[in-house]
Scaffold this motif. Structure first.
Motif, short mmCIF file in Angstrom:
data_model
loop_
_atom_site.label_atom_id
_atom_site.label_comp_id
_atom_site.label_asym_id
_atom_site.label_seq_id
_atom_site.Cartn_x
_atom_site.Cartn_y
_atom_site.Cartn_z
N LEU A 78 0.73 -1.13 -0.16
CA LEU A 78 -0.21 -0.70 0.25
C LEU A 78 0.52 1.09 0.03
O LEU A 78 0.95 2.31 -0.63
N SER A 79 2.04 1.11 0.85
CA SER A 79 3.13 2.16 0.98
C SER A 79 3.38 3.00 -0.60
O SER A 79 3.98 3.64 -0.60
N ASN A 80 4.00 1.32 -1.67
CA ASN A 80 4.47 1.66 -2.91
C ASN A 80 2.55 2.39 -4.11
O ASN A 80 3.24 2.10 -5.13
N PHE A 124 -7.04 4.25 0.57
CA PHE A 124 -7.71 4.72 0.68
C PHE A 124 -8.83 3.89 1.89
O PHE A 124 -9.60 5.12 2.55
N ILE A 125 -8.72 3.03 2.25
CA ILE A 125 -10.12 2.28 3.18
C ILE A 125 -9.26 1.88 4.13
O ILE A 125 -8.18 1.24 4.31
N PRO A 130 -5.74 -8.06 5.30
CA PRO A 130 -4.55 -8.47 4.55
C PRO A 130 -5.12 -9.21 3.21
O PRO A 130 -4.13 -8.70 2.09
N GLU A 131 -5.94 -9.78 3.25
CA GLU A 131 -5.97 -10.25 1.89
C GLU A 131 -6.73 -9.90 0.76
O GLU A 131 -6.58 -10.35 -0.66
N GLU A 132 -7.05 -8.78 1.08
CA GLU A 132 -7.75 -8.05 0.04
C GLU A 132 -6.72 -7.13 -0.96
O GLU A 132 -6.32 -7.16 -1.99
#
Length: 222
Positions: A78-80, A124-125, A130-132
């Protein structure tokens, strides 16, 4: 009075129990977001075709950055995600080599763009699992693999056509069913063969002129 004290103690104990359960749940979920996961492998452009795309900087940038997602935790992914999104947008808007400027290839770029946008949206959620995240990372990698796969197939077709050595005058080809790449390759091959025939005829004519009139009459009969 005693009943009031007992009631207060019960409320406190119940409240502490709920807080403990919520804390335990958070402790169970948080590590999953930090655990690196091995994702599907990217299908790369074959080495023999590397020279065909060596100047396509935007494609190379996406390919290089996606290596960060080879084995990554959901948090790291997510950070990338936002930077990857920007790189894919640059790829989509880039000037492509002419051979790849076709609707089928553009469709694959669009699919990649859509998948990377979905990955960016996950940042943004708040309640994302983690699975998603892991599933969307795999979808994004798979989409980029289809881009590279199409590059391989286009260049393989180009190389095959360049190596064909047949007389197209004796082959029934419906030109309306061929793409511009095929037409161009075949037309070039026909021009080469026509040029060779003309040179051979010219050489024969020169040799014919050099011989004696008597020999010319014999050759004509043949």
């Amino acid at each position: 009075m005693k009943q009031t004290i007992y009631l207060l103690l019960s409320v406190l104990l119940f409240s502490c129990g709920n807080n403990k359960q919520e804390t335990n749940k958070e402790l169970q979920e948080t590590p999953k977001l930090s655990i690196p996961v091995k994702h599907i492998s990217v299908e790369n452009v074959k080495t023999i075709y590397a020279s065909e795309i060596e100047n396509w900087k935007e494609l190379k940038a996406v390919n290089s950055f996606l290596k960060k997602f080879d084995k990554v935790s959901p948090n790291e992914a997510l950070s990338n995600a936002l930077e990857l999104r920007d790189l894919v947008i640059s790829l989509k808007d880039s000037v492509k080599p002419e051979i790849f400027d076709t609707p089928p290839f553009q469709t694959r770029i669009n699919v990649l763009h859509n998948e990377v946008l979905r990955l960016a949206d996950l940042t943004f959620i708040p309640a994302i699992t983690p699975e998603e995240v892991n599933l969307q990372v795999d979808k994004t990698i798979a989409a980029f693999s289809t881009v590279n796969s199409k590059i391989n197939s286009i260049l393989a077709k180009k190389r095959f056509e360049e190596e064909i050595d047949v007389d197209f005058n004796f082959i029934g080809i419906d030109s309306t069913q061929m793409d511009s790449i095929s037409k161009k390759s075949i037309n070039l091959k026909k021009l080469e063969q026509d040029s060779i025939r003309k040179e051979r005829k010219l050489v024969k004519r020169k040799d014919f002129i050099k011989v004696s009139p008597e020999k010319q009459r014999v050759l004509k009969k043949e």
